[in-house]
Design an enzyme around this catalytic site. Structure first.
Site, short mmCIF file in Angstrom:
data_model
loop_
_atom_site.label_atom_id
_atom_site.label_comp_id
_atom_site.label_asym_id
_atom_site.label_seq_id
_atom_site.Cartn_x
_atom_site.Cartn_y
_atom_site.Cartn_z
N GLU A 299 0.71 -1.05 0.10
CA GLU A 299 -0.16 -0.24 0.44
C GLU A 299 0.85 1.27 -0.10
OE1 GLU A 299 -2.45 -1.01 2.99
OE2 GLU A 299 -4.28 -2.15 1.81
N ASP A 377 -8.49 -8.80 3.21
CA ASP A 377 -8.44 -8.09 4.33
C ASP A 377 -9.87 -7.51 5.27
OD1 ASP A 377 -7.15 -5.51 5.74
OD2 ASP A 377 -8.05 -4.15 3.76
N GLU A 405 -12.59 -2.23 11.83
CA GLU A 405 -12.64 -1.63 10.55
C GLU A 405 -13.55 -1.65 9.98
OE1 GLU A 405 -8.68 -1.93 8.40
OE2 GLU A 405 -9.66 -0.78 7.44
#
Ligand code: GCU
Length: 837
Positions: A299, A377, A405
Site C-alpha cells: 500500500e 482485508d 474497521e
C-alpha cells in the site's frame, strides 16, 4: 473438580463505571460468611524487586482481594511462611529455592503457570515471572466471578507470540482507531503522563498478551529520534512490571528519509550499518524490546522490492540487527499490487502466496511472517489465507483485528470470536493430513519454535478504551484465544460478562445472546455469501457502498453486473486462487457443488438466479438475509433494554445509544444493499418488501420551505435516492405534510444525515406540538469515522416511540443547519406497533 459458586445477586459496586477498569473491576462480592472463609490471610510474593511481574502480582492480588472482599491483606516477599491461609505467588524455581519441593506440579512451558486452590495455601507458580502474574490474574478472575472451586491445574500457552499491534501515529491520531486519540503519542512525541499506559498494561497482562507494538504499521521514522527513544524507554518501563514487552513498527526507507543516506537498499553496507546502530540505540533505551513489525512494499510503503531485493532479504536485514539482542521481526505478508479488473484472472487474493511461497525457508530463524486471517482485508467473512498452507519452513503468526474497521467501527455490536473461529479451526488438509490453521501458526504443525497471534487493537484515551463498552469482549477473547485457540467463544464471553457486569443470570443470558447473534446479524445486513462486507472501500470503510468495490485497482471486486455476481477464483475458468490451497481444499472450492453457500461468491461467478444449497436463489438470499439481519439488530436493542435497572446507569445509557443507532443503521444497510442489487438485477423480492415502504413519507414529497431536494450519491443510501437539504447554510428549513394514516399510536422514525463539520438541529411537530428533537452530533457521540457527505456513513435513523396522531394532522419537521451541515433529511416513517419498516 468441585465447583463452588457463592453467588451474590449484586452488580458488584465498583466506583465510576466508565469502563476504564475493563474486566478488572474486581467488584465487591458482598461476601457471605462462607466465602469470607476463602479470604487468604497473607500474600507471599516471591520477589521483592518493584519492577518484577511477581512483585506486581502481589500488588494486584492485594488490590483485587480488597475490591472483592473489602479486606486488606498484607504482602510479604522474602520468606516462605505459610500461615493458616495464604496465597503464594512466584516462579516455580524461586518457590523451590525458598519453600522447598512441591508435589504434583507438571512441566510448565513458555509463560505457563500452575494454580492450586485445593489447600488452605493457594499456590500460583509460574514457569517464569510472567506466568506467575498470569496465574494471579486467573485466581482473581475466578474469585471475581464468585467461583470458589477447588482447582489444581497447569496451563501453558499454545505459542510464544501473543502480541497486540496499535496503529498509533506520532501526532496522536490512530489509524482505524475508534476510541479517541493515542494513549502513547501526542504532537510528535511520547506523552508525559503514562497513567493510561499502565492501566492498559494491566489489561493486557490479565489476558496474557506479552508484547505491544506501539506505533502504526504505516510507520513514521521520527519515532527514532533520541528524544522519542527516551520516551519509548519510559513506555517500556511502564509495561515491564506487567510482563509486556514493547515492539516498534519501522519505516523501510528510514535510512534515507531519516538517516540522510542516499539509499535504503537492504544489501547496502551503509544501510546495514545504519540499522545495526539504530537497533543498538533502541536496545539502550529498551533492553528487552520484543522486536520489529514491518510493513514493506505494501500500500505505497517502501520496501526491498524497490531495489529488486527479495522480501526475505528485506526481512533478514532486521533479523540480523535484532539477533544479538534476542529480538524478532514480524514481517507482514500484506503485500499486493494494484490490479486491472478487465483482466479476468487478476486477483488480489492470490498476492500473498505469489509473493511469499517461493521465499519459504529463506527467512532467518528470528523472522515471523505475520498473515492476516483472510487473503483480502479483515472482511466480514473470508476463507483462511492460503499462505498458511504454503510456508513449511517459515514461522508464521496470524493477524486478527479487534478494532472493527470493516465491521461496524465499534458503533455496531459485533462479537468477533465466532468469525475468528471459522479460521482458527479450519482444517487445511496439508499433505492430506489434519492441519488446523491454529496448529500451523502456533508452530505445532511444522514443528517451529516461533509462532502465534497478533491483533490490531487500537485502544484510545476514551474511558471505554475502544469506544464502546461491549466491544471490550473482543479484546478479552483475543487474549484468551492467543493463549488457547480451542477456547470456546461463548464460555469466554460469559467470563467477560460476569467480570464486566456482574453475574445476574438475566444480564448473563441477554448479553450472551446479543453478542452471539451479532456477527451473523452484521453479516446478514452487510455482505452475504462471501461477497465481502460491501462497505465503502474507497473512503471510511464504514457504511454501505457496494459499487465502490469494483472499477478500481484495489482488487476487492464483486464483478457484479445485471445478470451475475461473484469472483470466479477457480483454476478451470477463473483466477486460479482455489489452486493455492492443498488438494482436498482446492477441490472443495473448485467445485460449486461443494463450496459452502457462505463463500459461494468468493469462489464463483454466478447468475443472481443461481440456486444455493439452501434452495434459495442468490438474490432472494440477499433480500432475506438483509431483512433478517436488520430485524435481529432491533432485537439486540430490545434485549439490552430488558436489563434496565440491572446495569449501572452510566454504562446502560452508553450502550442504549449505540444499540439504538445500530438498529437504525442496520436498516440503512438493509435498504442500501437491497435497493442496489434490486436496481441492478431488476429481479423483484419474492416477498415484495424491497423498494416498497408503505409507512414512509419521503421528505422530497413534503411541502418544502427553505429546504430543497438533493440527489444523494450513492443513490441507494437515500430512500427513493433523494433527500432534502436547506437552501443555504443559514436558512432554517421546514418540511410539512398531512397525515393520511388512520388515527392511532405510531413509532415515528426519521432518517437524516449527520455530517462532520456541523451540528444541525431538527424538531418534529404534530400540529405544532413538538414530539421529538435531535442534534447532528454523531461525531461527538459515536466512534465510527465521520463523513462529510450525504452517504451511507452519515445516514442515521432515529425513532421516537408512541406518538399519537390523528388522520389529517399536520406533521412538520424544522431543520436548523449548522456549519457545513444543511440539516439533511431523507424520510419520516410512521410505524404501527411491531412494524420494523
Ligand atoms: C487496511 C487498512 C489500512 C491499513 C492496512 C494494513 O487496508 O484500511 O488502514 O494500513 O490495512 O493492514 O496495513
Amino acid at each position: 473438580m468441585r465447583v463452588l459458586f457463592f453467588l451474590a445477586p449484586l452488580l458488584g459496586s465498583a466506583t465510576a463505571e466508565n469502563g476504564l477498569a475493563g474486566w478488572l473491576r474486581h467488584a465487591s462480592l458482598s461476601c457471605s460468611h462462607q466465602c469470607q472463609s476463602k479470604l487468604p490471610a497473607n500474600i507471599i510474593a516471591l520477589n521483592a524487586t518493584e519492577s518484577s511481574p511477581v512483585y506486581t502480582a502481589g500488588i494486584e492480588l492485594q488490590q483485587g482481594l480488597k475490591g472483592i472482599y473489602g479486606s486488606h491483606v498484607d504482602i510479604s516477599h522474602d520468606k516462605c511462611q505459610t500461615p493458616s491461609a495464604a496465597v503464594i505467588v512466584g516462579t516455580l524455581e524461586q518457590y523451590r529455592k525458598t519453600c522447598g519441593s512441591l508435589k504434583d506440579v507438571p512441566d510448565l512451558d513458555g509463560d505457563g503457570f500452575w494454580i492450586d486452590t485445593k489447600d488452605t495455601v493457594v499456590h500460583i507458580l509460574g514457569s517464569n515471572e510472567k506466568g506467575a502474574l498470569y496465574g494471579a490474574f486467573e485466581y482473581l478472575s475466578m474469585l471475581a466471578q464468585g467461583n470458589f472451586s477447588e482447582v489444581a491445574y497447569a496451563t501453558n500457552p499454545v505459542a510464544p507470540i501473543r502480541w497486540v499491534n496499535e496503529w498509533d501515529n506520532m501526532d496522536g491520531s490512530i489509524e482505524r482507531g475508534y476510541g479517541g486519540p493515542s494513549i502513547f503519542f501526542k504532537d510528535g512525541a511520547i506523552v508525559e503522563d503514562l497513567t493510561r499506559v499502565k492501566q492498559y498494561a494491566r489489561l493486557l497482562a490479565s489476558i496474557r498478551v506479552n508484547a505491544v507494538v506501539v506505533n502504526n504499521v504505516n510507520a513514521n521514522a521520527t519515532l527514532l529520534t533520541t528524544e522519542n527513544l527516551e520516551g519509548l524507554g519510559r513506555i517500556a518501563d511502564v509495561f515491564r512490571p506487567y510482563g509486556v514487552q514493547v515492539g516498534v513498527s519501522l519505516n523501510y526507507a528510514s535510512p534515507e528519509t531519516f538517516g540522510g543516506l542516499d539509499t535504503f537498499d537492504p544489501l547496502d553496507a551503509s544501510v546495514i550499518k545504519w540499522w545495526t546502530n539504530i537497533t543498538d540505540q533502541i536496545y539502550e533505551h529498551v533492553p528487552d524490546l520484543a522486536g520489529y513489525l514491518v510493513k514493506a512494499n505494501s500500500e505505497g510503503q517502501p520496501g526491498p522490492l524497490t531495489y529488486n531485493r527479495t522480501l526475505a532479504e528485506g526481512a533478514n536485514l532486521f533479523a540480523n540487527a535484532l539477533q544479538p539482542h534476542g529480538g524478532i521481526v514480524m514481517f507482514r505478508a500484506f503485500v499486493y499490487d494494484q490490479l486491472n479488473e478487465t483482466n479476468w484472472t487478476a486477483d488480489r487474493a492470490k498476492a500473498a502466496v505469489e509473493f511469499f511461497k517461493e521465499l519459504d525457508g529463506k527467512f532467518d530463524e528470528n523472522v515471523v511472517v505475520q498473515i492476516k486471517y483472510g487473503p483480502i482485508d479483515f472482511q466480514v467473512r473470508e476463507p483462511v489465507s492460503p499462505l498458511f498452507a504454503n510456508l513449511f519452513n517459515t514461522s508464521t503468526a496470524i493477524e486478527l483485528q479487534v478494532t472493527q474497521e470493516y465491521l461496524g467501527q465499534q458503533s455496531h455490536l459485533v462479537y468477533l470470536p465466532p468469525l475468528w473461529k471459522t479460521i482458527l479451526d479450519f482444517d487445511l488438509r496439508i499433505d492430506h493430513k489434519a492441519s488446523l490453521t491454529r496448529d500451523v501458526y502456533s508452530g505445532k504443525h511444522f514443528n517451529r519454535k516461533l509462532g502465534g497471534s497478533a491483533a490490531v487493537v487500537n485502544v484510545g484515551t476514551n474511558t471505554t478504551w475502544l469506544g464502546s463498552h461491549l466491544a471490550m469482549s473482543n479484546l478479552y477473547a483475543y487474549g484468551r484465544l492467543a493463549w488457547d485457540p480451542t477456547d470456546d467463544p461463548k464460555g469466554m464471553l460469559q467470563d467477560w460478562i460476569r467480570l464486566t457486569f456482574g453475574f445476574d443470570e438475566k444480564v448473563l443470558d441477554a448479553i450472551t445472546q446479543m453478542s452471539m447473534e451479532s456477527w451473523p446479524a452484521y453479516e446478514n445486513y452487510s455482505g452475504n455469501l462471501g461477497i465481502q462486507t460491501l462497505t465503502d472501500i474507497l473512503y471510511t470503510h464504514y457504511g454501505p457502498n457496494p459499487a465502490s468495490q469494483d472499477d478500481n485497482g484495489w482488487g476487492q471486486w464483486t464483478r457484479a453486473d445485471r445478470t451475475s455476481i461473484g469472483m470466479d477464483r477457480t483454476v478451470s475458468n477463473g483466477t486460479g486462487y482455489s489452486g493455492q490451497y492443498p488438494d482436498e481444499i482446492a477441490a472443495m472450492y473448485e467445485d460449486i457443488d461443494t463450496t459452502p453457500d457462505n463463500l459461494l461468491l468468493w469462489f464463483h461467478h454466478v447468475n443472481y438466479t443461481h440456486q444455493l444449497h439452501s434452495g434459495k436463489t442468490v438474490i432472494q438470499h440477499f433480500y432475506d438475509a438483509h431483512y433478517s439481519g436488520a430485524e435481529t439488530a432491533q432485537y439486540l436493542l430490545a434485549q439490552w433494554q430488558s436489563l434496565k435497572g440491572k446495569i449501572d446507569e452510566e454504562r446502560y445509557e452508553h450502550v442504549v445509544r449505540r444499540l439504538e443507532y445500530q438498529a437504525g443503521h442496520s436498516i440503512i444497510w438493509r435498504d442500501a444493499i437491497n435497493d442496489f442489487y434490486h436496481n441492478l438485477s431488476g429481479i423483484p423480492d419474492q416477498f415484495k418488501r424491497v423498494g416498497r415502504h408503505p409507512w414512509r413519507i419521503e421528505a422530497e414529497n413534503m411541502s418544502l420551505d427553505g429546504y430543497r431536494p438533493y440527489t444523494v450519491s450513492p443513490f441507494e443510501t437515500a430512500s427513493g435516492s433523494v433527500a432534502i437539504v436547506t437552501t443555504s447554510n443559514e436558512t432554517v428549513g421546514t418540511a410539512t405534510t398531512n397525515i393520511k394514516l388512520p388515527s392511532g399510536t405510531y413509532d415515528l422514525a426519521v432518517n437524516y444525515y449527520d455530517l462532520y463539520g456541523g451540528k444541525s438541529q431538527w424538531g418534529v411537530y404534530v400540529n405544532d406540538k413538538k414530539v421529538g428533537e435531535w442534534q447532528g452530533n454523531n461525531e461527538d457521540v459515536f466512534s465510527h469515522t465521520p463523513s462529510i457527505y450525504l452517504d451511507g456513513h452519515s445516514a442515521t435513523r432515529l425513532k421516537f416511540r408512541d406518538v399519537k396522531v390523528k388522520k389529517g394532522d399536520t406533521l412538520k419537521i424544522i431543520g436548523k443547519p449548522d456549519g457545513v451541515e444543511p440539516a439533511p433529511l431523507d424520510y419520516v416513517a410512521l410505524l404501527p406497533q411491531g412494524i420494523v419498516d
